[in-house]
Design a protein around this motif. Structure first.
Motif: not given
Length: 131
Positions: A96-118
């Motif tokens: 939903t619209e709110h789901g897209r907002e939440a997904a954008e926020l958590v996707t940033g966290l997912v990306s950060w974790v993947q980037l910082r894994m080393p």
């Protein structure tokens, strides 16, 4: 002349404090930030999925856990479940619209974790080696 009735949101102006153990926002935060909640929101940000496709995308989630996660996120108004009257039945999940907002926020966290894994793995080695 028709009179338009203004509908006031049920909790308009209510203050929510996730640090308060009785605050209902704490439960929503838990739903959104759970392991499967984060992965479901991030995957659904990519596109609309059928249940079995989403389960394959979220490698390791059980059918029961995925169903519970999607039901919870749907109840929170973040996921839309669309069933088509076909044989066999087809069900699709999207945000939903709110789901897209939440997904954008958590996707940033997912990306950060993947980037910082080393660096995270290096910190593990340093800590485990010191123990």
């Amino acid at each position: 002349m028709a009179v338009s009735k203004q509908v006031k949101p049920l909790f308009e102006g209510a203050a929510f404090d996730v640090y308060d153990r009785m605050c209902p926002a704490r439960l929503v935060l838990e739903h959104v930030t759970s392991r499967w909640g984060v992965l479901a929101l991030a995957a659904l940000r990519e596109r609309t999925y059928r249940f079995s496709e989403l389960r394959r995308r979220m490698d390791g989630v059980s059918e029961k856990m995925l169903a519970q996660t999607l039901q919870t996120l749907e109840r929170d108004g973040l996921v839309l479940r669309r069933a088509y009257p076909e044989v066999p039945p087809r069900v699709e999940y999207s945000l939903t619209e709110h789901g897209r907002e939440a997904a954008e926020l958590v996707t940033g966290l997912v990306s950060w974790v993947q980037l910082r894994m080393p660096e995270i793995l290096q910190a593990h080695e340093l800590r485990d080696g010191a123990a």
